[in-house]
Design an enzyme around this catalytic site. Structure first.
Site, PDB file in Angstrom:
ATOM      1  N   GLU A 277       0.832  -1.210   0.000  1.00 58.20           N
ATOM      2  CA  GLU A 277       0.000   0.000   0.000  1.00 58.20           C
ATOM      3  C   GLU A 277       0.867   1.259   0.000  1.00 58.20           C
ATOM      4  O   GLU A 277       0.555   2.242  -0.680  1.00 58.20           O
ATOM      5  CB  GLU A 277      -0.943  -0.014   1.205  1.00 58.20           C
ATOM      6  CG  GLU A 277      -2.143   0.880   1.036  1.00 58.20           C
ATOM      7  CD  GLU A 277      -3.348   0.411   1.843  1.00 58.20           C
ATOM      8  OE1 GLU A 277      -3.705  -0.785   1.736  1.00 58.20           O
ATOM      9  OE2 GLU A 277      -3.912   1.213   2.579  1.00 58.20           O
ATOM     10  N   GLU A 280       2.075   1.650  -3.505  1.00 60.54           N
ATOM     11  CA  GLU A 280       1.003   2.141  -4.373  1.00 60.54           C
ATOM     12  C   GLU A 280       0.795   3.645  -4.165  1.00 60.54           C
ATOM     13  O   GLU A 280       0.656   4.410  -5.119  1.00 60.54           O
ATOM     14  CB  GLU A 280      -0.280   1.378  -4.031  1.00 60.54           C
ATOM     15  CG  GLU A 280      -1.468   1.704  -4.916  1.00 60.54           C
ATOM     16  CD  GLU A 280      -2.736   0.962  -4.478  1.00 60.54           C
ATOM     17  OE1 GLU A 280      -2.693   0.242  -3.443  1.00 60.54           O
ATOM     18  OE2 GLU A 280      -3.761   1.107  -5.157  1.00 60.54           O
ATOM     19  N   CYS A 297      -8.634  -2.584   3.491  1.00 62.94           N
ATOM     20  CA  CYS A 297      -8.632  -3.819   4.303  1.00 62.94           C
ATOM     21  C   CYS A 297      -9.976  -4.145   4.925  1.00 62.94           C
ATOM     22  O   CYS A 297     -10.205  -5.262   5.337  1.00 62.94           O
ATOM     23  CB  CYS A 297      -7.551  -3.824   5.369  1.00 62.94           C
ATOM     24  SG  CYS A 297      -6.788  -2.295   5.733  1.00 62.94           S
ATOM     25  N   SER A 317      -7.482   1.402  -2.711  1.00 62.79           N
ATOM     26  CA  SER A 317      -6.245   0.658  -2.932  1.00 62.79           C
ATOM     27  C   SER A 317      -6.527  -0.694  -3.574  1.00 62.79           C
ATOM     28  O   SER A 317      -7.516  -1.348  -3.266  1.00 62.79           O
ATOM     29  CB  SER A 317      -5.544   0.457  -1.583  1.00 62.79           C
ATOM     30  OG  SER A 317      -4.552  -0.535  -1.705  1.00 62.79           O
ATOM     31  N   LYS A 352     -15.815 -10.195   7.170  1.00 66.85           N
ATOM     32  CA  LYS A 352     -14.747 -11.018   6.592  1.00 66.85           C
ATOM     33  C   LYS A 352     -15.303 -12.329   6.060  1.00 66.85           C
ATOM     34  O   LYS A 352     -14.728 -12.949   5.167  1.00 66.85           O
ATOM     35  CB  LYS A 352     -13.657 -11.289   7.635  1.00 66.85           C
ATOM     36  CG  LYS A 352     -12.821 -10.063   7.987  1.00 66.85           C
ATOM     37  CD  LYS A 352     -11.693  -9.845   7.006  1.00 66.85           C
ATOM     38  CE  LYS A 352     -11.009  -8.512   7.243  1.00 66.85           C
ATOM     39  NZ  LYS A 352     -10.171  -8.115   6.091  1.00 66.85           N
ATOM     40  N   GLU A 355     -16.173 -11.330   2.682  1.00 68.80           N
ATOM     41  CA  GLU A 355     -14.972 -11.081   1.872  1.00 68.80           C
ATOM     42  C   GLU A 355     -14.354 -12.397   1.384  1.00 68.80           C
ATOM     43  O   GLU A 355     -14.028 -12.564   0.211  1.00 68.80           O
ATOM     44  CB  GLU A 355     -13.930 -10.294   2.684  1.00 68.80           C
ATOM     45  CG  GLU A 355     -12.658 -10.014   1.903  1.00 68.80           C
ATOM     46  CD  GLU A 355     -11.606  -9.241   2.708  1.00 68.80           C
ATOM     47  OE1 GLU A 355     -11.033  -8.299   2.172  1.00 68.80           O
ATOM     48  OE2 GLU A 355     -11.374  -9.588   3.881  1.00 68.80           O
ATOM     49  N   GLU A 360     -13.592 -12.732  -6.423  1.00 72.62           N
ATOM     50  CA  GLU A 360     -12.245 -12.222  -6.714  1.00 72.62           C
ATOM     51  C   GLU A 360     -11.173 -13.000  -5.944  1.00 72.62           C
ATOM     52  O   GLU A 360     -10.005 -12.975  -6.310  1.00 72.62           O
ATOM     53  CB  GLU A 360     -12.136 -10.737  -6.331  1.00 72.62           C
ATOM     54  CG  GLU A 360     -12.998  -9.795  -7.158  1.00 72.62           C
ATOM     55  CD  GLU A 360     -14.368  -9.563  -6.539  1.00 72.62           C
ATOM     56  OE1 GLU A 360     -14.822 -10.411  -5.739  1.00 72.62           O
ATOM     57  OE2 GLU A 360     -15.002  -8.541  -6.871  1.00 72.62           O
ATOM     58  N   CYS A 497     -11.126  -2.658  14.200  1.00 73.56           N
ATOM     59  CA  CYS A 497     -11.400  -4.100  14.377  1.00 73.56           C
ATOM     60  C   CYS A 497     -11.506  -4.536  15.831  1.00 73.56           C
ATOM     61  O   CYS A 497     -12.158  -5.540  16.116  1.00 73.56           O
ATOM     62  CB  CYS A 497     -10.305  -4.919  13.723  1.00 73.56           C
ATOM     63  SG  CYS A 497     -10.247  -4.726  11.954  1.00 73.56           S
TER      64      CYS A 497
HETATM   65 FE1  HC1 Z   1      -8.778  -6.331  10.971  1.00 72.77          FE
HETATM   66 FE2  HC1 Z   1      -7.081  -6.432   9.086  1.00 72.77          FE
HETATM   67  S1  HC1 Z   1      -6.882  -5.143  10.923  1.00 72.77           S
HETATM   68  S2  HC1 Z   1      -9.233  -5.713   8.806  1.00 72.77           S
HETATM   69  O1  HC1 Z   1      -9.464  -4.727  11.467  1.00 72.77           O
HETATM   70  O2  HC1 Z   1      -6.425  -5.083   7.900  1.00 72.77           O
HETATM   71  O3  HC1 Z   1     -11.035  -8.168  10.703  1.00 72.77           O
HETATM   72  O4  HC1 Z   1      -7.921  -7.379  13.573  1.00 72.77           O
HETATM   73  O5  HC1 Z   1      -7.484  -8.974  10.383  1.00 72.77           O
HETATM   74  O6  HC1 Z   1      -7.454  -8.418   6.874  1.00 72.77           O
HETATM   75  O7  HC1 Z   1      -4.357  -7.482   9.708  1.00 72.77           O
HETATM   76  C1  HC1 Z   1     -10.238  -7.446  10.953  1.00 72.77           C
HETATM   77  C2  HC1 Z   1      -8.324  -6.976  12.659  1.00 72.77           C
HETATM   78  C3  HC1 Z   1      -7.704  -7.837  10.252  1.00 72.77           C
HETATM   79  C4  HC1 Z   1      -7.244  -7.661   7.692  1.00 72.77           C
HETATM   80  C5  HC1 Z   1      -5.355  -7.109   9.418  1.00 72.77           C
END
Ligand code: HC1
Ligand code: SF4
Length: 558
Positions: A277, A280, A297, A317, A352, A355, A360, A497
């Site tokens: 990142e 980028e 994220c 990103s 998540k 996700e 993708e 998170c």
């Molecule tokens: Fe998260 Fe991440 S910090 S998004 O808040 O960018 O879920 O803990 O795992 O993928 O590393 C959540 C937390 C996590 C991602 C990272």
């Protein structure tokens, strides 16, 4: 100073908006279903009723305090009133409590017990469980809804999504997505914050623990688990340890005892994200390409942008989230294993789950992250396995990915991603420069933060938001030309998170402790910057050679 009398005790009024807050200040746990200090006051459940000196009854949540007011919180009339309300709720509530997901954590159950409800005088009208299992993130059960509206206000006021609302009137009233559609067919982004405020089992986090138990017992499966940064500070309290205590080592040990093969730290993935990142961002800055760059994220944020601001997708990103970066690395690493590799992610997050299931992130029809288990689900599995967590001896994560930086660990709190990226960008690598970053405005749990740093002779303007409504406001200000930023971090859950909806539910104090737990871990880490992590360096010169784009980046198509 102004005072009021609560149960004959003089209490100072210090700017509280309602008498409920004044009452709670002196250690009286006035019951409520529909009151959250961060949401608007709805005043529907009437559990917080109090009596004034003339015997009039008021809802404490919607009555402002006045000097000289005299209030009683626990009179025979109020007790009778509260019991009646509880009985009415229970009469309209599916009472399969022993098999309910929320058993032992349900506010209705707790208050029924606290107020000694032994029987309900009214007929039960709730019917059987009535589930909406269409979402990968949350499960709704209409038969358990008490119409407190907490979910509706959360989704609208904090997340600006508005996927659910009240429908119909009078006795037919219920909470539902528009046109009674399954929740998966709405603009729901799966953040799970509705489940986090639901006092009953009407909205809960989807449970995928059965899959993990099954894979653990499958001899042909190699089960590889990655643990997100925030999980380590969110789980201990469930097992009698201090809120916010970093128990990463115990989690690793518990998973090993349960029978998983390898355990890694998603913070290693976060270190990859930082390098990608930052790269980028620099490339865009140098080429004079369109900024700001938004972080990617948080999957609930990505989906929110897809739904509401598709034109902004070019500014998000291309980095996969740490979870997905690490998963594609793991799948690549075990590519030639003679067993089926199952990558499981333990996450503080319900989104998540969505996700991990996105097209993708599949290769030849196989998911990179096979499934996601939330912190709450991990708690259940540890209990089910009979593991006494507080007595488990901590263990380290496995090689060859066993190193993380402090930068990767602080990803779990709002501002952490930004601080990690700035550490990478900063020319001055001294200890004092690193420490000074903490004071640039990136830390703290506020929903909107601004910071600015000097880079290559210019000012880089940064915004950090958590809570999607805050993100939405910021985007509007950018569009109207009122604000300009170069880099913007967005996390859907207020606080980041650590307060993810997959975590055990906590309060403001808990969020502070969890946040402190991650910054402590960073301070204790001998590797502070992602680029100093030897695992990352080895990956770039090995497994990732020629595959950086394929394994670490993504083009969202929807
Ligand atoms: Fe998260 Fe991440 S910090 S998004 O808040 O960018 O879920 O803990 O795992 O993928 O590393 C959540 C937390 C996590 C991602 C990272
Ligand atoms: Fe709204 Fe989030 Fe709940 Fe979906 S998961 S209904 S977006 S609060």
């Amino acid at each position: 100073t102004e005072f009021m009398l609560i149960d004959n005790i003089p209490v100072e009024i210090t700017g509280e908006k309602n008498i409920l807050a004044v009452i709670r200040k002196i250690g009286i746990d006035l019951p409520t279903f529909c009151y959250y200090s961060e949401l608007s006051v709805y005043g529907a459940c009437r559990m917080c009723v109090v009596e004034d000196k003339w015997g009039d009854i008021h809802a404490a949540c919607s009555t402002p305090p006045k000097a000289g007011m005299e209030i009683r919180t626990n009179t025979p009339r109020l007790r009778k009133y509260r019991k009646m309300i509880l009985e009415l709720f229970l009469a309209n509530h599916c009472r399969d409590c022993t098999t309910c997901e929320k058993n032992g954590k349900c506010k209705l159950q707790e208050l029924a017990q606290r107020f000694g409800i032994k029987q309900v005088r009214f007929n039960n009208t709730s019917g059987e469980p009535n589930l909406d299992t269409s979402s990968l993130c949350i499960v709704r059960d209409k038969s358990k809804c008490i119409l407190c509206g907490d979910c509706v206000r959360m989704c609208d006021e904090v997340q600006k999504v508005g996927a659910i609302d009240f429908a119909y009137r009078g006795s037919k009233m219920r909470v539902s997505p528009a046109f009674d559609e399954p929740i998966a067919n709405t603009n729901c982004v799966g953040c799970g914050q509705c489940a986090a405020v639901c006092p009953t089992g009407a909205i809960v986090v989807r449970d995928d623990t059965a899959k993990l138990w099954q894979d653990i017992s499958d001899k042909d499966a190699k089960v590889v688990v990655q643990i997100a940064p925030a999980v380590r500070v969110g789980i201990g309290k469930e097992f009698g340890l201090a809120e916010g205590e970093n128990v990463m080592g115990r989690i690793v040990a518990a998973l090993k005892r349960m029978g998983v093969d390898e355990v890694f730290d998603t913070s290693t993935g976060a270190d990859l994200t930082v390098l990608e990142e930052a790269g980028e961002f620099l490339a865009k800055l140098q080429k004079g390409e369109k900024l700001p760059l938004f972080t990617s994220c948080c999957p609930a944020w990505v989906q929110f942008a897809e739904n509401n601001y598709p034109e902004l997708m070019a500014n998000i990103s291309t980095c996969r989230s740490p979870m997905q970066m690490f998963a594609s690395v793991l799948k690549e690493h075990y590519r030639h294993s003679n067993r089926r590799t199952v990558v499981v992610a333990v996450m503080p997050c319900t989104a998540k789950k969505f996700e991990g299931a996105r097209d993708e992130f599949m290769e030849n029809g196989v998911r990179n992250v096979d499934y996601v288990i939330t912190t709450q689900e991990l708690v259940k599995m540890i209990r089910e396995a009979g593991i006494v967590f507080s007595e488990v001896e901590p263990e380290s994560v496995d090689m060859p990915f066993g190193a993380v930086s402090g930068a990767g660990v602080i990803f779990g709190v709002t501002g952490g991603v930004t601080e990690a990226v700035i550490r990478r960008l900063a020319d001055d690598k001294s200890v004092s420069a690193l420490r000074a970053l903490a004071f640039t405005g990136v830390r703290g749990l506020h929903g909107v933060k601004e910071a600015s740093i000097e880079y290559a002779g210019r000012e880089v303007r940064i915004a950090i938001v958590s809570g999607l409504k805050n993100a939405d406001n910021l985007i509007r200000q950018i569009k109207s030309g009122e604000k300009h930023y170069d880099f913007i971090e967005v996390m859907a859950c207020p606080g980041g998170c650590i307060a993810g909806a997959g975590q055990p539910v906590t309060n403001e104090e808990g969020r502070k402790r969890r946040s402190a737990g991650l910054y402590d871990a960073d301070r204790m880490s001998s590797i502070k910057r992602s680029e100093e992590n030897p695992v990352i360096m080895a990956l770039y010169s090995g497994l990732l050679k020629g595959k950086v784009h394929k394994l670490l980046h993504v083009e969202y198509r929807r």
